[in-house]
Design an enzyme around this catalytic site. Sequence first.
Site, PDB file in Angstrom:
ATOM      1  CD  GLU A 120       2.022   6.894   4.240  1.00 18.97           C
ATOM      2  OE1 GLU A 120       1.248   5.915   4.231  1.00 18.97           O
ATOM      3  OE2 GLU A 120       2.649   7.266   3.257  1.00 18.97           O
ATOM      4  N   GLY A 260      -8.200   8.038   2.184  1.00 16.08           N
ATOM      5  CA  GLY A 260      -9.014   6.907   1.732  1.00 16.08           C
ATOM      6  C   GLY A 260      -8.782   5.653   2.556  1.00 16.08           C
ATOM      7  CG  MET A 262      -2.328   3.784   7.007  1.00 11.35           C
ATOM      8  SD  MET A 262      -1.171   4.668   5.926  1.00 11.35           S
ATOM      9  CE  MET A 262       0.304   3.711   6.193  1.00 11.35           C
ATOM     10  CD  GLU A 263       0.460   2.265   2.776  1.00 10.51           C
ATOM     11  OE1 GLU A 263      -0.616   2.877   2.771  1.00 10.51           O
ATOM     12  OE2 GLU A 263       1.537   2.804   2.431  1.00 10.51           O
ATOM     13  CG  HIS A 296      -3.718   1.936  -3.595  1.00  6.91           C
ATOM     14  ND1 HIS A 296      -3.096   2.588  -4.637  1.00  6.91           N
ATOM     15  CD2 HIS A 296      -3.147   2.427  -2.468  1.00  6.91           C
ATOM     16  CE1 HIS A 296      -2.200   3.424  -4.154  1.00  6.91           C
ATOM     17  NE2 HIS A 296      -2.212   3.360  -2.831  1.00  6.91           N
ATOM     18  CD  GLU A 297      -4.587   1.635   0.979  1.00  4.47           C
ATOM     19  OE1 GLU A 297      -3.444   1.603   1.470  1.00  4.47           O
ATOM     20  OE2 GLU A 297      -5.017   2.637   0.359  1.00  4.47           O
ATOM     21  CG  HIS A 300       0.601   0.480  -0.410  1.00  2.00           C
ATOM     22  ND1 HIS A 300       1.641   1.072  -1.090  1.00  2.00           N
ATOM     23  CD2 HIS A 300      -0.374   1.431  -0.332  1.00  2.00           C
ATOM     24  CE1 HIS A 300       1.301   2.313  -1.408  1.00  2.00           C
ATOM     25  NE2 HIS A 300       0.084   2.560  -0.976  1.00  2.00           N
ATOM     26  CD  GLU A 319       1.113   5.917  -1.602  1.00  2.00           C
ATOM     27  OE1 GLU A 319       0.298   5.297  -2.314  1.00  2.00           O
ATOM     28  OE2 GLU A 319       1.203   5.729  -0.360  1.00  2.00           O
TER      29      GLU A 319
HETATM   30  N1  HT7 Z   1      -0.375   5.494   2.143  1.00  2.00           N
HETATM   31  C1  HT7 Z   1      -1.616   6.055   2.620  1.00  2.00           C
HETATM   32  C2  HT7 Z   1      -1.393   7.456   3.004  1.00  2.00           C
HETATM   33  C3  HT7 Z   1      -2.278   7.981   4.065  1.00  2.00           C
HETATM   34  C4  HT7 Z   1      -2.074   9.201   4.685  1.00  2.00           C
HETATM   35  C5  HT7 Z   1      -1.094  10.163   4.542  1.00  2.00           C
HETATM   36  C6  HT7 Z   1      -1.162  11.318   5.337  1.00  2.00           C
HETATM   37  C7  HT7 Z   1      -2.200  11.495   6.222  1.00  2.00           C
HETATM   38  C8  HT7 Z   1      -3.172  10.525   6.382  1.00  2.00           C
HETATM   39  C9  HT7 Z   1      -3.103   9.372   5.598  1.00  2.00           C
HETATM   40  N2  HT7 Z   1      -3.913   8.275   5.539  1.00  2.00           N
HETATM   41  C10 HT7 Z   1      -3.394   7.416   4.596  1.00  2.00           C
HETATM   42  C11 HT7 Z   1      -2.705   5.973   1.623  1.00  2.00           C
HETATM   43  C12 HT7 Z   1      -2.373   5.221   0.397  1.00  2.00           C
HETATM   44  O1  HT7 Z   1      -2.537   4.024   0.357  1.00  2.00           O
HETATM   45  O2  HT7 Z   1      -1.882   5.777  -0.546  1.00  2.00           O
HETATM   46 ZN    ZN Z   2      -1.004   4.220  -1.497  1.00  2.00          ZN
END
Ligand code: HT7
Ligand code: ZN
Length: 868
Positions: A120, A260, A262-263, A296-297, A300, A319
């Site tokens: 993402e 933070g 990634m889901e 949060h993750e 998602h 989000e």
């Molecule tokens: N959905 C995730 C977004 C995210 C991200 C976006 C751009 C570059 C690196 C990234 N790492 C994670 C985070 C979330 O849960 O909102």
């Molecule tokens: Zn998120």
Amino acid sequence: PLVIHREDYRPPRFVVDAVDLDIQLDPELTQVRARLHLRRQSEADDQPLRLCGEGLALLEIRQDGQTLPKDQYRLEEGALLLLHPPRDFVLETLVQIRPIANTALSGLYFANGHFITQCEAEGFRRITYYLDRPDVLARFGVTLHAEQGPHPVLLANGNRIAAGQEAHGRHWVRWEDPFPKPCYLFALVAGDLGCVRDHFRTASGREVALEIYVEAHHLDACAQAMDALQRAMAWDERVYGREYDLDRYMIVATDTFNMGAMENKGLNIFNSKYVLARPETATDTDYQGIESVIAHEYFHNWTGNRVTLRDWFQLSLKEGLTVFRDQEFSADENSRGVQRIGDVRRLRAAQFPEDAGPLAHPVRPDAYIEINNFYTATVYEKGAEVVRMIHTVLGAAAFRQGMDLYFARHDGQAVTIEDFLAAMEGATGRDLAAFRLWYSQAGTPVVHAAGRYDPAQRRYSLTLRQEAAPTPGQPEKRPLPIPVRMALFSPAGQAMPLRGQEEDGAGDRERILMLDTAEQTWIFTEVSEPPIPSLLRGFSAPVRLEMGFGDAQRAFLASHDDDPFNRWEAMQGLALQALLAAIDQSHGAGVLPELLHGALAAVLSDAQMDPAYRAELLTLPSEDYVGEQMAVIDVEGIHCAREALRRAMGSAFGEQWAADYESLAFPYSRDGVSSGRRRLRNLALAYLLASDASYLDRTRQQYRQADNMTDHLAAFSLLVHQPDADVSDILADFYQRWQQHPLVIDKWFAIQASAPRPDTLAKAQALLQHPAFDWRTPNRVRALLGSLGANATVFHAADGSGYAFLAAQIRHLDELNPQIAARLATPLSRWQRYDAQRQGLMRQALEDLAGKANLSRDLGEVLEKSLK
Ligand code: HT7
Ligand code: ZN
């Protein structure tokens, strides 16, 4: 640069039914073989097929098994064009990439001995040629091959199907994900990782294996993450009826990550900051952060993965909604009032300034150059506030019906914010037409309130008026629907029954007024005494409220309001007024105004109150928040006034602080009550030290003797932030003790860079050369440079040295990691808020950066908008 517009959205002309990846992992040269089953959507269409690809070396290309002749395709900047693609075919490509050279941490990278992906928003195109857009959902299968010694663990999304050995000490594992997904949810991990295992039985009785992968020496640091995950799974079943859908849920922690967490479907990848915690190394705030990011993750999985996005303009659909869900989870698991105060504090600290500056954009943006720049406080936090308002006006039960319909209608689809609103309307019969404006109009409305009491008629009239300043591209603002939760208090401090023309809810003691025009008046009848209004209770809308109050009303609400948020707000208001008056008259707030003194005394003597909430009431507004209330931010004036007020509060209540400090000392325990006590106790120490230098010894003692990181770090921070103490011994000792713990060393960097001391800039300059500083580790870069950019007195030094320093580092970082470089530039974008001299210096720094060769799209967009 290319600007992408929301209006230009077109459905994909091809879909991908299935993707099969075969990846030979090697840090230096990884080979990715991709077989895509592609199908054209329209018979009439004979346009070329454009696949996204960045930084890929194409080695082979086949169409339905045959090598594709050179005249049948073309490589362009960022794309592979198939000039005459059949209607339905298999495209096979083999590409080569260099994970070890990937310092942007987007796509596949190799860091600290592990292969990690981040797809993402648009990282998948850095792995293979693909239709890299969220509305193309495909079934993924992937076979990973790697050297077994250094990479015994090979993970990807879905189910582990098979595994085996290969020649040259290599092995392979096959993964298949039964759920069609957009490629931004693809993930793989390879490395030498230990695993903490547990399980969860779903409401329908399925066993889900829960696995947290970390480096072996961290296996003892995953308990909070595992516990939070199990509680989040149970909560989503209880509150939303949502069950997990695969047999396995995996979390991997890495020290090298841009955000933070990634889901990715079934394989979340986390910044280790949001997984690893032991009492000796993690603060109570860290534990709280883990709980909310893990949740949060997990959330998602339904809001983002099962129902995904049609295009990136809809980012807040997943989000904003998921932040709302994680905030509610934390409110249910902890103290609702304290949670709400924290959420609003964050919104005001990050989103309000964003909404008032050159980077302001709607929750659903209309255009972007680089989507990575839109993972913002507006999309996340303001987006969550908009969902919260919908929840408020519909009520919890109707909101749940709306969510049920949203999932029922759109499971397995890529949809829009409009689809979400339509589901809310469809399930409840309510009209949310006016609410759509919250998604399209940027800027924070100001609501002015004026009340008038008529003793003869026994009537109270309340007039609310809204206005909003222009934002970039939106000179005119329309009135928004603003739910104002309110109550009226009698002078004796009782919430009065509310009667008025709108008899809906008559007699209740709390009501929601819907301000949906520029100005509206409400009349309350049978009001026997002049009331004191409590407005925007629970912060029922993301607005600035101007009450036209005096300190007497604030003090009244500070002692009588039964809404925890508004009571806190009243206390903050009293302290804010004291600070603004002191700044205005250029004197330190050396004397406590009487009403503030009284309000503080009442809180300090209330032993029954939850310590965490008490700490909130006794904490002064931040320097940034005070600055936000000024026409021109007076950096030094604010700092001096706030420090003087802290000293005054310390000396006025020395005995109470000392009593709190002593009586709140308990053996360490992880529960919420204990963490609240630690918070209050450390606040007491801060006030004592502010007013009495003899507490330095006590602080040093706490630093030495603490049995947990919260107390240890609180003392460390107080010592390092002393304006002119020599703390070199403490700095050396802390480093020596914790050098094996990167997350703790991040704190060591951050606390030094946020010290409001004249030598901080020189220190930061020196820290860039420290062996533990690493340009390739975003946590470390944020700890040093992010903290410096947030350190008002140092960053905004009148000679511009802070600006020049940060700009020089951003220039360097842009070559390595544009996403992080662009984020670090945001403090410079706020130049309009400062005096003419600083404005000039900040603009100069921005202009110098804008002249850089090979400026990234990320940083270029931020600079261009900031300088407009
Ligand atoms: N959905 C995730 C977004 C995210 C991200 C976006 C751009 C570059 C690196 C990234 N790492 C994670 C985070 C979330 O849960 O909102
Ligand atoms: Zn998120």
